[in-house]
Design a protein around this motif. Sequence first.
Motif, PDB file in Angstrom:
ATOM      1  N   PHE A 105      40.663  35.618  44.119  1.00  0.00           N
ATOM      2  CA  PHE A 105      39.601  35.048  44.947  1.00  0.00           C
ATOM      3  C   PHE A 105      38.467  36.044  45.173  1.00  0.00           C
ATOM      4  CE2 PHE A 105      42.300  31.607  47.283  1.00  0.00           C
ATOM      5  CZ  PHE A 105      42.459  30.934  46.089  1.00  0.00           C
ATOM      6  N   ARG A 106      38.790  37.306  45.313  1.00  0.00           N
ATOM      7  CA  ARG A 106      37.755  38.324  45.490  1.00  0.00           C
ATOM      8  C   ARG A 106      36.876  38.391  44.237  1.00  0.00           C
ATOM      9  NH1 ARG A 106      34.551  41.753  43.598  1.00  0.00           N
ATOM     10  NH2 ARG A 106      33.819  43.383  44.931  1.00  0.00           N
ATOM     11  N   GLU A 107      37.483  38.274  43.069  1.00  0.00           N
ATOM     12  CA  GLU A 107      36.712  38.318  41.825  1.00  0.00           C
ATOM     13  C   GLU A 107      35.875  37.054  41.641  1.00  0.00           C
ATOM     14  OE1 GLU A 107      36.252  41.113  40.114  1.00  0.00           O
ATOM     15  OE2 GLU A 107      37.495  41.919  41.732  1.00  0.00           O
ATOM     16  N   LEU A 108      36.378  35.918  42.109  1.00  0.00           N
ATOM     17  CA  LEU A 108      35.556  34.706  42.073  1.00  0.00           C
ATOM     18  C   LEU A 108      34.351  34.862  42.996  1.00  0.00           C
ATOM     19  CD1 LEU A 108      38.132  31.768  41.979  1.00  0.00           C
ATOM     20  CD2 LEU A 108      36.854  32.793  40.079  1.00  0.00           C
ATOM     21  N   LEU A 109      34.571  35.430  44.172  1.00  0.00           N
ATOM     22  CA  LEU A 109      33.464  35.683  45.095  1.00  0.00           C
ATOM     23  C   LEU A 109      32.449  36.630  44.462  1.00  0.00           C
ATOM     24  CD1 LEU A 109      32.112  35.382  47.845  1.00  0.00           C
ATOM     25  CD2 LEU A 109      33.567  37.240  48.669  1.00  0.00           C
ATOM     26  N   TYR A 110      32.927  37.673  43.833  1.00  0.00           N
ATOM     27  CA  TYR A 110      32.033  38.600  43.132  1.00  0.00           C
ATOM     28  C   TYR A 110      31.201  37.848  42.092  1.00  0.00           C
ATOM     29  CZ  TYR A 110      30.443  41.901  39.635  1.00  0.00           C
ATOM     30  OH  TYR A 110      29.669  42.580  38.728  1.00  0.00           O
ATOM     31  N   ASN A 111      31.835  36.947  41.359  1.00  0.00           N
ATOM     32  CA  ASN A 111      31.120  36.195  40.331  1.00  0.00           C
ATOM     33  C   ASN A 111      30.092  35.241  40.926  1.00  0.00           C
ATOM     34  OD1 ASN A 111      31.897  36.424  37.265  1.00  0.00           O
ATOM     35  ND2 ASN A 111      33.695  37.001  38.465  1.00  0.00           N
ATOM     36  N   ILE A 112      30.386  34.659  42.080  1.00  0.00           N
ATOM     37  CA  ILE A 112      29.388  33.816  42.753  1.00  0.00           C
ATOM     38  C   ILE A 112      28.174  34.659  43.118  1.00  0.00           C
ATOM     39  CG2 ILE A 112      28.893  32.521  44.875  1.00  0.00           C
ATOM     40  CD1 ILE A 112      31.871  31.589  44.741  1.00  0.00           C
ATOM     41  N   GLU A 113      28.413  35.810  43.710  1.00  0.00           N
ATOM     42  CA  GLU A 113      27.306  36.709  44.065  1.00  0.00           C
ATOM     43  C   GLU A 113      26.557  37.169  42.820  1.00  0.00           C
ATOM     44  OE1 GLU A 113      29.206  39.744  46.371  1.00  0.00           O
ATOM     45  OE2 GLU A 113      29.388  38.452  48.118  1.00  0.00           O
ATOM     46  N   HIS A 114      27.287  37.395  41.754  1.00  0.00           N
ATOM     47  CA  HIS A 114      26.689  37.811  40.491  1.00  0.00           C
ATOM     48  C   HIS A 114      25.771  36.713  39.946  1.00  0.00           C
ATOM     49  CE1 HIS A 114      27.035  38.920  36.084  1.00  0.00           C
ATOM     50  NE2 HIS A 114      26.521  39.991  36.632  1.00  0.00           N
ATOM     51  N   CYS A 115      26.209  35.466  40.053  1.00  0.00           N
ATOM     52  CA  CYS A 115      25.379  34.332  39.610  1.00  0.00           C
ATOM     53  C   CYS A 115      24.095  34.249  40.426  1.00  0.00           C
ATOM     54  CB  CYS A 115      26.145  33.020  39.745  1.00  0.00           C
ATOM     55  SG  CYS A 115      27.498  32.838  38.588  1.00  0.00           S
ATOM     56  N   ILE A 116      24.215  34.430  41.730  1.00  0.00           N
ATOM     57  CA  ILE A 116      23.038  34.389  42.604  1.00  0.00           C
ATOM     58  C   ILE A 116      22.069  35.499  42.222  1.00  0.00           C
ATOM     59  CG2 ILE A 116      22.242  34.723  44.985  1.00  0.00           C
ATOM     60  CD1 ILE A 116      24.923  33.300  45.811  1.00  0.00           C
ATOM     61  N   HIS A 117      22.600  36.665  41.943  1.00  0.00           N
ATOM     62  CA  HIS A 117      21.779  37.806  41.537  1.00  0.00           C
ATOM     63  C   HIS A 117      20.967  37.495  40.276  1.00  0.00           C
ATOM     64  CE1 HIS A 117      20.732  41.860  40.198  1.00  0.00           C
ATOM     65  NE2 HIS A 117      21.373  41.619  39.077  1.00  0.00           N
ATOM     66  N   HIS A 118      21.522  36.690  39.391  1.00  0.00           N
ATOM     67  CA  HIS A 118      20.859  36.392  38.121  1.00  0.00           C
ATOM     68  C   HIS A 118      20.004  35.132  38.155  1.00  0.00           C
ATOM     69  CE1 HIS A 118      22.179  39.552  35.433  1.00  0.00           C
ATOM     70  NE2 HIS A 118      23.276  39.590  36.165  1.00  0.00           N
ATOM     71  N   GLN A 119      19.817  34.538  39.323  1.00  0.00           N
ATOM     72  CA  GLN A 119      18.931  33.383  39.432  1.00  0.00           C
ATOM     73  C   GLN A 119      17.483  33.852  39.498  1.00  0.00           C
ATOM     74  OE1 GLN A 119      19.916  30.953  42.762  1.00  0.00           O
ATOM     75  NE2 GLN A 119      21.859  30.323  41.921  1.00  0.00           N
TER      76      GLN A 119
END
Length: 123
Positions: A105-119
Amino acid sequence: MQTQISFLEKICIADYIKKIQSLGYSSIDCHTRHIAEFLQIAVDGYDLGIINYDHRKRNLKLENEPTFAADIFSKILNSIEKPNKHLELQQDFEGENIEIQTTYFRELLYNIEHCIHHQPKNF
């Protein structure tokens, strides 16, 4: 993620590869590849119990074919729901392999934040 899939199924290749100011003069295709690869590492690493974003394959087909990228996101979406569990996050740093305890779950959260960063910043 369904919105991303729908977008990728509709975008024309010229828009997909166009350099965009709000993406730092990068393009949607590069960001799409990068996001998909990180998500895929997290999902694929679940069964192994190990995640290492440094060892991702840079699949240029994701940059050249938006419908292929849509298919990859569909596969990720269909396999992302898993129970939380402890994982090992590995990172290559100055020739050494660092290992850190994490969770799915922590890695999924990281990936959500990562997606936001790349918007795009102006969307």
